[in-house]
Design an enzyme around this catalytic site. Structure first.
Site, mmCIF file in Angstrom:
data_model
loop_
_atom_site.group_PDB
_atom_site.id
_atom_site.type_symbol
_atom_site.label_atom_id
_atom_site.label_comp_id
_atom_site.label_asym_id
_atom_site.label_seq_id
_atom_site.Cartn_x
_atom_site.Cartn_y
_atom_site.Cartn_z
ATOM 1 N N ASP A 88 -2.776 3.583 7.748
ATOM 2 C CA ASP A 88 -1.633 3.873 6.870
ATOM 3 C C ASP A 88 -1.256 5.348 6.915
ATOM 4 O O ASP A 88 -0.874 5.927 5.898
ATOM 5 C CB ASP A 88 -1.940 3.444 5.427
ATOM 6 C CG ASP A 88 -2.171 1.941 5.313
ATOM 7 O OD1 ASP A 88 -2.052 1.251 6.339
ATOM 8 O OD2 ASP A 88 -2.473 1.458 4.210
ATOM 9 N N HIS A 120 -6.188 -0.878 8.522
ATOM 10 C CA HIS A 120 -5.181 0.068 9.017
ATOM 11 C C HIS A 120 -5.391 1.455 8.408
ATOM 12 O O HIS A 120 -5.921 1.573 7.300
ATOM 13 C CB HIS A 120 -3.782 -0.425 8.639
ATOM 14 C CG HIS A 120 -3.541 -1.857 8.953
ATOM 15 N ND1 HIS A 120 -3.776 -2.871 8.031
ATOM 16 C CD2 HIS A 120 -3.115 -2.478 10.083
ATOM 17 C CE1 HIS A 120 -3.482 -4.038 8.581
ATOM 18 N NE2 HIS A 120 -3.098 -3.840 9.830
ATOM 19 N N HIS A 166 4.516 1.150 3.921
ATOM 20 C CA HIS A 166 3.110 0.875 3.570
ATOM 21 C C HIS A 166 2.178 1.295 4.689
ATOM 22 O O HIS A 166 0.958 1.334 4.496
ATOM 23 C CB HIS A 166 2.902 -0.598 3.198
ATOM 24 C CG HIS A 166 2.898 -1.563 4.350
ATOM 25 N ND1 HIS A 166 2.256 -2.751 4.289
ATOM 26 C CD2 HIS A 166 3.483 -1.505 5.576
ATOM 27 C CE1 HIS A 166 2.419 -3.395 5.429
ATOM 28 N NE2 HIS A 166 3.157 -2.661 6.225
ATOM 29 N N ASP A 184 -7.508 -1.988 0.408
ATOM 30 C CA ASP A 184 -6.504 -2.918 0.932
ATOM 31 C C ASP A 184 -7.264 -4.181 1.300
ATOM 32 O O ASP A 184 -8.164 -4.146 2.133
ATOM 33 C CB ASP A 184 -5.848 -2.295 2.165
ATOM 34 C CG ASP A 184 -4.728 -3.137 2.767
ATOM 35 O OD1 ASP A 184 -3.788 -2.542 3.326
ATOM 36 O OD2 ASP A 184 -4.800 -4.379 2.684
ATOM 37 N N ASP A 241 -9.682 -0.379 4.641
ATOM 38 C CA ASP A 241 -8.450 -0.965 5.178
ATOM 39 C C ASP A 241 -8.668 -1.295 6.658
ATOM 40 O O ASP A 241 -9.466 -0.636 7.328
ATOM 41 C CB ASP A 241 -7.340 0.097 5.037
ATOM 42 C CG ASP A 241 -5.926 -0.459 5.048
ATOM 43 O OD1 ASP A 241 -5.065 0.123 4.347
ATOM 44 O OD2 ASP A 241 -5.672 -1.463 5.752
ATOM 45 N N GLU A 287 -2.233 -5.219 -1.625
ATOM 46 C CA GLU A 287 -1.822 -6.121 -0.545
ATOM 47 C C GLU A 287 -2.213 -7.589 -0.706
ATOM 48 O O GLU A 287 -2.179 -8.341 0.260
ATOM 49 C CB GLU A 287 -2.271 -5.578 0.827
ATOM 50 C CG GLU A 287 -1.672 -4.233 1.168
ATOM 51 C CD GLU A 287 -0.209 -4.281 1.646
ATOM 52 O OE1 GLU A 287 0.343 -5.378 1.794
ATOM 53 O OE2 GLU A 287 0.379 -3.213 1.843
ATOM 54 N N HIS A 306 0.787 -1.221 0.000
ATOM 55 C CA HIS A 306 0.000 0.000 0.000
ATOM 56 C C HIS A 306 0.828 1.285 0.000
ATOM 57 O O HIS A 306 0.261 2.372 -0.139
ATOM 58 C CB HIS A 306 -0.954 0.007 1.202
ATOM 59 C CG HIS A 306 -2.340 0.484 0.825
ATOM 60 N ND1 HIS A 306 -3.434 0.272 1.631
ATOM 61 C CD2 HIS A 306 -2.798 1.162 -0.252
ATOM 62 C CE1 HIS A 306 -4.516 0.813 1.071
ATOM 63 N NE2 HIS A 306 -4.154 1.355 -0.081
ATOM 64 N N ASP A 316 -6.751 -6.428 3.184
ATOM 65 C CA ASP A 316 -6.782 -6.800 4.598
ATOM 66 C C ASP A 316 -7.910 -6.108 5.362
ATOM 67 O O ASP A 316 -8.097 -6.341 6.553
ATOM 68 C CB ASP A 316 -5.418 -6.629 5.292
ATOM 69 C CG ASP A 316 -4.995 -5.182 5.499
ATOM 70 O OD1 ASP A 316 -3.770 -4.948 5.493
ATOM 71 O OD2 ASP A 316 -5.846 -4.287 5.691
#
Ligand SMILES: N[C@@H](CC/C=C/[B-](O)(O)O)C(=O)O
Ligand SMILES: [Mn+2]
Ligand SMILES: [Mn+2]
Ligand SMILES: [Mn+2]
Length: 301
Positions: A125, A123, A138, A225, A121, A270, A98, A227
């Site tokens: 980031d 996260h 990332h 992303d 996401d 990702e 990312h 994830d």
């Protein structure tokens, strides 16, 4: 309209081998013909080669890892994404980790300065040079795009083209302490998994759009992303976090964004085909392709 696939076999923003093979697996799974079946013209002139970007000597800057490599790769990808956007094409960037979002957002925002960014996401980031614990870039692209945190000469090409009021998150559930502070300080809108549970994904997407695109008149850049999805749905990714979006919640976000008719750029990031057994890898790649199709017009009825 034409989709321009920007295949970015890049892993320098994080330590796990394999995420650079993500774009190859996504294309090999038939993504191009799937998009053509949806009626899109698709341009793809092969995956980008980053080997040529010499980084013989790339020691950490502070604790930032592979800083020169990440910077140079992102700077070159930013040109490519920007050129496709300027040509009126829809850049579809396939990662790769990312950190590439520094490139994709730079490319989009240089063409559509008023675009809003929907960041899906686990996260945020958004770590700065001061707040990152890992030095993995990332986990930092958003801070660079906002122009917050201590400046790093190597990244002086990154312009602060993103405004906090044009950024909204969906799916957050694994933030560093520094990131929680940064979100608050910058008054950035975020719908974590708690809000998804509380309101349901339909209401969350509506509120997210209301936050950054109230009149539904601004171009949308979706940075997804994988994830963000629950690891049971997308297991083969570098930083999995339990308690994520269901298969349907992930797809609903993409379908609803397509429905706005405002999507101008899409990132699918990702996917790491090295991190699970072959069936789990196949499943993760298939989910990636499916999300892309949903964001680009595939409907259930
Ligand atoms: N916040 C962590 C995790 C970063 C995760 C990045 B990802 O969202 O691109 O997977 C870090 O800064 O290292
Ligand atoms: Mn990652
Ligand atoms: Mn991410
Ligand atoms: Mn993530």
């Amino acid at each position: 309209k034409t989709i321009a696939i920007v295949g970015c076999p890049f892993s320098g923003g994080q330590p796990k081998l394999g995420v650079d093979k993500g774009p190859i697996h996504l294309v090999e799974a038939g993504l191009i013909s799937q998009l053509e079946e949806l009626g899109w013209k698709v341009s793809f002139d092969g995956h980008h080669q980053f080997e040529s970007i010499a980084t013989e000597d790339d020691p950490p800057i502070g604790i930032l890892k592979n800083p020169r490599l990440v910077s140079r790769v992102c700077e070159s990808v930013a040109q490519v994404v920007g050129a496709h956007a300027k040509n009126g094409q829809l850049p579809l960037t396939l990662g790769g980790d990312h950190s590439l979002a520094m490139a994709t957002l730079s490319g989009t925002l240089s063409t559509y300065p008023d675009a809003c960014v929907i960041w899906v996401d686990a996260h945020a980031d958004i770590n700065t040079v001061e707040s990152t614990d890992s030095g993995n870039i990332h986990g930092m692209p958003v801070s660079f795009m906002l122009g917050i945190g201590q400046k790093v000469d190597e990244f002086s090409w990154v312009k602060p083209l993103l405004k906090p009021e044009r950024l909204v998150y969906i799916g957050l559930r694994d933030l560093d302490a520094g990131e929680k502070r940064i979100l608050k300080e910058n008054n950035i809108k975020a719908f974590s998994m708690h809000e998804v549970d509380k309101y349901g994904i339909g209401k969350v997407v509506e509120m997210a759009l209301d936050a950054v695109n109230p009149k539904r008149d601004l171009p949308i850049h979706l940075s997804f992303d994988v994830d963000a999805l629950d690891p049971s749905v997308a297991p083969s990714t570098g930083t999995p976090v339990r308690g994520g979006l269901t298969f349907r919640e992930g797809h609903y976000i993409c379908e609803a964004i397509h429905e706005t008719g405002l999507l101008v750029a899409l990132d699918l990031m990702e996917v790491n085909p090295f991190l699970a057994d072959s069936e789990s890898v196949r499943q993760t790649v298939a989910v990636g392709c499916s999300l892309v199709r949903s964001a680009l017009g595939e409907t259930l009825l």
